[in-house]
Design a protein around this motif. Structure first.
Motif, PDB file in Angstrom:
ATOM      1  N   ALA A  12      10.639   5.042  -8.189  1.00 14.94           N
ATOM      2  CA  ALA A  12      11.279   4.462  -7.161  1.00 14.94           C
ATOM      3  C   ALA A  12      11.208   4.898  -5.787  1.00 14.94           C
ATOM      4  O   ALA A  12      10.935   4.579  -4.812  1.00 14.94           O
ATOM      5  N   ALA A  13      11.483   6.146  -5.997  1.00 13.90           N
ATOM      6  CA  ALA A  13      11.564   7.040  -4.766  1.00 13.90           C
ATOM      7  C   ALA A  13      10.042   7.077  -4.124  1.00 13.90           C
ATOM      8  O   ALA A  13       9.806   7.162  -3.107  1.00 13.90           O
ATOM      9  N   VAL A  14       9.135   7.240  -4.970  1.00  9.43           N
ATOM     10  CA  VAL A  14       7.717   7.402  -4.862  1.00  9.43           C
ATOM     11  C   VAL A  14       7.172   6.307  -3.953  1.00  9.43           C
ATOM     12  O   VAL A  14       6.610   5.977  -3.118  1.00  9.43           O
ATOM     13  N   ALA A  15       7.593   5.138  -4.688  1.00 12.10           N
ATOM     14  CA  ALA A  15       7.345   3.622  -3.954  1.00 12.10           C
ATOM     15  C   ALA A  15       7.762   3.383  -2.700  1.00 12.10           C
ATOM     16  O   ALA A  15       7.098   3.095  -1.853  1.00 12.10           O
ATOM     17  N   VAL A  16       9.236   3.914  -2.634  1.00  8.57           N
ATOM     18  CA  VAL A  16       9.963   3.584  -1.312  1.00  8.57           C
ATOM     19  C   VAL A  16       9.258   4.594  -0.259  1.00  8.57           C
ATOM     20  O   VAL A  16       8.992   4.192   1.042  1.00  8.57           O
ATOM     21  N   GLY A  17       8.871   5.734  -0.570  1.00  3.41           N
ATOM     22  CA  GLY A  17       8.381   6.716   0.386  1.00  3.41           C
ATOM     23  C   GLY A  17       6.997   6.225   0.794  1.00  3.41           C
ATOM     24  O   GLY A  17       6.463   6.273   2.189  1.00  3.41           O
ATOM     25  N   TYR A  18       6.192   5.890   0.000  1.00  2.67           N
ATOM     26  CA  TYR A  18       4.721   5.408   0.173  1.00  2.67           C
ATOM     27  C   TYR A  18       4.814   4.167   1.243  1.00  2.67           C
ATOM     28  O   TYR A  18       4.142   4.088   1.931  1.00  2.67           O
ATOM     29  N   ALA A  19       5.664   3.009   0.699  1.00  8.46           N
ATOM     30  CA  ALA A  19       5.656   1.897   1.416  1.00  8.46           C
ATOM     31  C   ALA A  19       6.127   2.372   2.690  1.00  8.46           C
ATOM     32  O   ALA A  19       5.537   1.599   3.785  1.00  8.46           O
ATOM     33  N   ALA A  20       6.964   3.235   2.998  1.00  8.25           N
ATOM     34  CA  ALA A  20       7.705   3.549   4.338  1.00  8.25           C
ATOM     35  C   ALA A  20       6.255   4.113   5.148  1.00  8.25           C
ATOM     36  O   ALA A  20       6.173   3.727   6.473  1.00  8.25           O
ATOM     37  N   HIS A  21       5.668   4.694   4.582  1.00  9.86           N
ATOM     38  CA  HIS A  21       4.041   5.291   5.358  1.00  9.86           C
ATOM     39  C   HIS A  21       3.477   4.141   5.661  1.00  9.86           C
ATOM     40  O   HIS A  21       2.913   4.218   7.063  1.00  9.86           O
ATOM     41  N   LEU A  22       2.996   3.370   4.800  1.00 10.47           N
ATOM     42  CA  LEU A  22       2.255   2.142   5.309  1.00 10.47           C
ATOM     43  C   LEU A  22       2.904   1.236   6.292  1.00 10.47           C
ATOM     44  O   LEU A  22       2.135   0.886   7.298  1.00 10.47           O
ATOM     45  N   ILE A  23       4.187   1.080   6.386  1.00 12.03           N
ATOM     46  CA  ILE A  23       4.865   0.370   7.423  1.00 12.03           C
ATOM     47  C   ILE A  23       4.824   1.046   8.717  1.00 12.03           C
ATOM     48  O   ILE A  23       4.549   0.582   9.903  1.00 12.03           O
ATOM     49  N   GLY A  24       4.913   2.437   8.704  1.00 16.34           N
ATOM     50  CA  GLY A  24       4.873   3.233   9.865  1.00 16.34           C
ATOM     51  C   GLY A  24       3.568   3.239  10.299  1.00 16.34           C
ATOM     52  O   GLY A  24       3.325   3.063  11.715  1.00 16.34           O
ATOM     53  N   ASP A  25       2.370   3.321   9.897  1.00 12.73           N
ATOM     54  CA  ASP A  25       1.141   3.266  10.197  1.00 12.73           C
ATOM     55  C   ASP A  25       0.867   1.835  10.757  1.00 12.73           C
ATOM     56  O   ASP A  25      -0.063   1.739  11.830  1.00 12.73           O
ATOM     57  N   GLY A  82       8.467  13.227   0.712  1.00 12.28           N
ATOM     58  CA  GLY A  82       7.137  13.864   0.242  1.00 12.28           C
ATOM     59  C   GLY A  82       6.144  12.636   0.027  1.00 12.28           C
ATOM     60  O   GLY A  82       5.197  12.598   0.446  1.00 12.28           O
ATOM     61  N   ALA A  83       6.635  11.686  -0.597  1.00 12.48           N
ATOM     62  CA  ALA A  83       5.855  10.457  -0.943  1.00 12.48           C
ATOM     63  C   ALA A  83       5.449   9.556   0.326  1.00 12.48           C
ATOM     64  O   ALA A  83       4.321   9.259   0.272  1.00 12.48           O
ATOM     65  N   ALA A  84       6.118   9.968   1.333  1.00 11.65           N
ATOM     66  CA  ALA A  84       5.919   9.215   2.312  1.00 11.65           C
ATOM     67  C   ALA A  84       4.507   9.842   3.043  1.00 11.65           C
ATOM     68  O   ALA A  84       4.075   9.299   4.222  1.00 11.65           O
ATOM     69  N   LEU A  85       4.212  11.053   2.860  1.00 14.52           N
ATOM     70  CA  LEU A  85       3.015  11.716   3.082  1.00 14.52           C
ATOM     71  C   LEU A  85       1.926  11.576   2.194  1.00 14.52           C
ATOM     72  O   LEU A  85       0.613  11.514   2.811  1.00 14.52           O
ATOM     73  N   LEU A  86       2.099  10.905   1.225  1.00 15.29           N
ATOM     74  CA  LEU A  86       1.053  10.765   0.196  1.00 15.29           C
ATOM     75  C   LEU A  86      -0.210   9.934   0.599  1.00 15.29           C
ATOM     76  O   LEU A  86      -1.335  10.473   0.387  1.00 15.29           O
TER      77      LEU A  86
END
Length: 258
Positions: free
Chosen positions: A166-179, A45-49
């Motif tokens: 930690a889960a929020v940070a990991v997911g959010y960072a994954a989104h940034l890397i993906g884009d 979910g955080a990866a969509l934030l």
């Protein structure tokens, strides 16, 4: 990246960082099986934030009308889609908010303290993941599934709240890397956005890395939704299944290949 791709990448990144099986880092202390599983959903979910800046995106349609209002407000504050929320500053703000939320607790007599902030955050983040991955149909089921998961979060977080931010940070960072590895790129240092000179913009290769808008990109995946993105998501999905099976039930699905 598309919404579902982001969700899968967030879950995969969490299992890689927090898992304790082979080819995982095990960096988050105190995360057992339930925490690893719930954390994967929260990270998804955080990866969509970052896309909360898009009023027509997955997040805006997750838990209306609250999610719709949040998307419209964020879009205006961040300067539009793929601006403020798609930056290191956006990541820092998300991490700060997650830490604050995780520290909100309610003491209940002899039963200890229950971290309801993490539970409320999980309602929202799991709803984003559920919507993006189309795990359930309809708004009512999305709310029911999200609240049920949040109840698990509150119980689990009674003894350990560190995993949530930690889960929020990991997911959010994954989104940034993906884009970052798609054609559109991201404004990494927003609100400091430096645009390239005219001669740079005319170069077919250099202009793909440092874009006229000031965003940076290493477009390995091409455009969002490309065939390369689908291949990557397929590989990440396989990783989630394998790492999850190994961590939760102790089964190595690739043991036959050893």
């Amino acid at each position: 990246m598309m919404g579902a791709s982001h969700a899968v990448s967030g879950a995969a990144a969490w299992l890689f960082v927090a898992g304790t099986g082979p080819v995982t880092l095990g960096l988050i202390e105190g995360v057992d099986g339930p925490g690893l599983g719930v954390g994967a959903v929260v990270a998804a979910g955080a990866a969509l934030l970052p896309d909360i800046d898009h009023r027509s995106g997955t997040i805006a349609r997750s838990l209306p009308p609250l999610s719709t209002i949040a998307a419209v407000v964020t879009e205006k504050l961040s300067g539009g889609h793929r601006r403020g929320t798609h930056s290191i500053l956006g990541l820092a703000i998300a991490m700060f908010g997650a830490v604050l939320a995780a520290r909100i607790y309610v003491p209940i007599g002899d039963f200890g303290s229950y971290y309801v902030g993490a539970g409320i955050g999980a309602i929202l983040l799991s709803a984003f993941a559920i919507r993006a991955l189309e795990l359930v149909k309809g708004r009512v089921l999305a709310w029911v599934a999200s609240v049920s998961l949040a109840a698990i979060v509150v119980i689990f977080a009674a003894d350990n709240w560190v995993w949530f931010p930690a889960a929020v940070a990991v997911g959010y960072a994954a989104h940034l890397i993906g884009d970052f590895i798609t054609t559109g790129g991201i404004p990494v240092m927003w609100p400091v956005v430096i645009k390239p000179p005219k001669w740079w913009r005319k170069s077919p290769i250099l202009s793909d890395v440092w874009k006229a808008s000031g965003s940076l990109s290493v477009p390995l995946l091409g455009n969002a939704g490309s065939a390369r993105e689908k291949v990557l998501v397929s590989l990440l999905t396989g990783w989630v299944v394998w790492a999850g099976a190994y961590n939760w039930i102790g089964v190595n699905l690739l043991g036959w290949a050893a």
